[in-house]
Design an enzyme around this catalytic site. Structure first.
Site, PDB file in Angstrom:
ATOM      1  N   GLU A 181      -9.260   7.610   2.576  1.00 31.57           N
ATOM      2  CA  GLU A 181      -9.491   8.609   1.628  1.00 31.57           C
ATOM      3  C   GLU A 181     -11.050   8.836   1.221  1.00 31.57           C
ATOM      4  O   GLU A 181     -11.419   9.881   1.073  1.00 31.57           O
ATOM      5  CB  GLU A 181      -8.643   8.755   0.414  1.00 31.57           C
ATOM      6  CG  GLU A 181      -8.996   9.803  -0.653  1.00 31.57           C
ATOM      7  CD  GLU A 181      -8.124   9.737  -1.966  1.00 31.57           C
ATOM      8  OE1 GLU A 181      -8.498  10.325  -3.150  1.00 31.57           O
ATOM      9  OE2 GLU A 181      -7.147   9.320  -1.949  1.00 31.57           O
ATOM     10  N   SER A 230      -1.949  -0.139   1.256  1.00 29.71           N
ATOM     11  CA  SER A 230      -1.743   1.009   0.098  1.00 29.71           C
ATOM     12  C   SER A 230      -2.217   0.761  -1.178  1.00 29.71           C
ATOM     13  O   SER A 230      -1.867  -0.250  -1.989  1.00 29.71           O
ATOM     14  CB  SER A 230      -0.174   1.219   0.151  1.00 29.71           C
ATOM     15  OG  SER A 230       0.023   2.135  -0.897  1.00 29.71           O
TER      16      SER A 230
END
Length: 319
Positions: free
Chosen positions: A137, A234
């Site tokens: 991201e 994650s």
């Protein structure tokens, strides 16, 4: 450590966090891959993991998705899907140059941060971006703006050591999957050092990340152990384990029930259980089934904030 016979299983209360598991952005990204395969046939290529969960990735691979590291690995004439984490502008531009059909599964909340970054740069502001180096991201967001116009901030210490050209022309944005508490501390340090810094419109940390951390905070003090279902890459899952640990509850991240360390787990009376935003509910039930082989389990779901968010699919798939 083998399971005890049924008549010797100790009691175990499992406090199950809610909300947990799939968020709207993850659900949308998975549906995009499924529909792309249904409409185009296999194989459909996906640049990077669509979401950070091996179970999900393996299931989609079984349906005909092929996960690749770079666009160069996609053959001509086959569609490609970009992951939920977002990609630099250069990636869709390269796909268009090659004539590749592509679908962008970027979470709409990440896309919102991308648009904010572009607008801030257009107004001539330097952006301080709170996030983790190397996360997809972060790479995708940095790829929306010219090189050098955004600076990564990972800690309060980074704020103290920061050198800027114009402290009256700063703004900040954040990765969507950060620790709420850590980010608040960094933002406070930024505001203290640069009182005129421009904050984003609304909260960049996504609703799902905030809600799942709040749910863990609610149950962790009542537990002797906390299990978080999620992948080691994650970010939002790692943060859930950190939240419980900071509250004094020993916590472990596991991808599947088979990863539970039963020696570490011991024989607690009460544990907490949650799942990161990329982990399906099926894995929650798998863990509970594994617990039930060793304990007499009583489940309690502790609702925190109901979630009804749904994100629209790309027009190409539903039109």
């Amino acid at each position: 450590m083998s399971p005890p016979p049924s008549d010797a299983r100790p009691p175990l209360t499992v406090l199950i966090a809610a909300p947990r598991g799939f968020c709207a952005g993850v659900d949308r990204a998975i549906k995009i891959v499924e529909l792309a395969i249904e409409q185009n046939g296999a194989p459909v290529y996906v640049r990077h993991e669509i979401v950070h969960n091996k179970f999900v990735v393996d299931r989609l691979a079984g349906m005909g998705a092929v996960f690749v590291d770079e666009l160069d690995d996609v053959p001509d004439g086959r569609p490609v899907v970009f992951s939920a984490h977002g990609v630099p502008k250069s990636v869709p531009a390269a796909a268009e140059q090659r004539g590749l059909a592509y679908l962008d599964a970027t979470c709409p909340l990440v896309s919102k941060v991308h648009r904010q970054a572009q607008r801030l740069i257009e107004t001539g502001r330097q952006i301080l971006f709170i996030g983790h180096a190397g996360h997809p991201e972060v790479i995708g967001t940095f790829g929306q703006v010219p090189v050098g116009s955004m600076t990564l901030i990972q800690s309060v210490e980074d704020v103290a050591e920061l050198t800027v050209a114009d402290d009256e022309n700063l703004s900040f944005l954040t990765q969507t999957t950060l620790s709420v508490d850590d980010t608040a501390a960094i933002v406070a340090a930024l505001m203290a050092r640069f009182p005129t810094i421009k904050a984003p419109r609304g909260e960049d940390i996504c609703y799902a990340t905030s809600n799942r951390q709040a749910a863990v905070k609610e149950i962790a003090p009542r537990c002797e152990r906390m299990l978080v279902i999620g992948a080691p890459n994650s970010s939002n899952s790692l943060r859930l384990a950190e939240v419980a640990q900071r509250l004094g509850t020993p916590s472990r991240l596991v991808q599947r029930a088979s990863e539970i360390d039963w020696d570490w787990f011991g024989t607690p009376a009460t544990i907490g259980l949650t799942a990161g935003a990329s982990a399906p509910e099926l894995l929650v039930r798998e863990v509970i089934a594994a617990l039930a082989e060793r304990f007499t389990v009583t489940e309690h779901e502790l609702a925190h904030v109901p979630e009804g968010q749904v994100f629209k699919l790309p027009r190409e798939l539903v039109g």
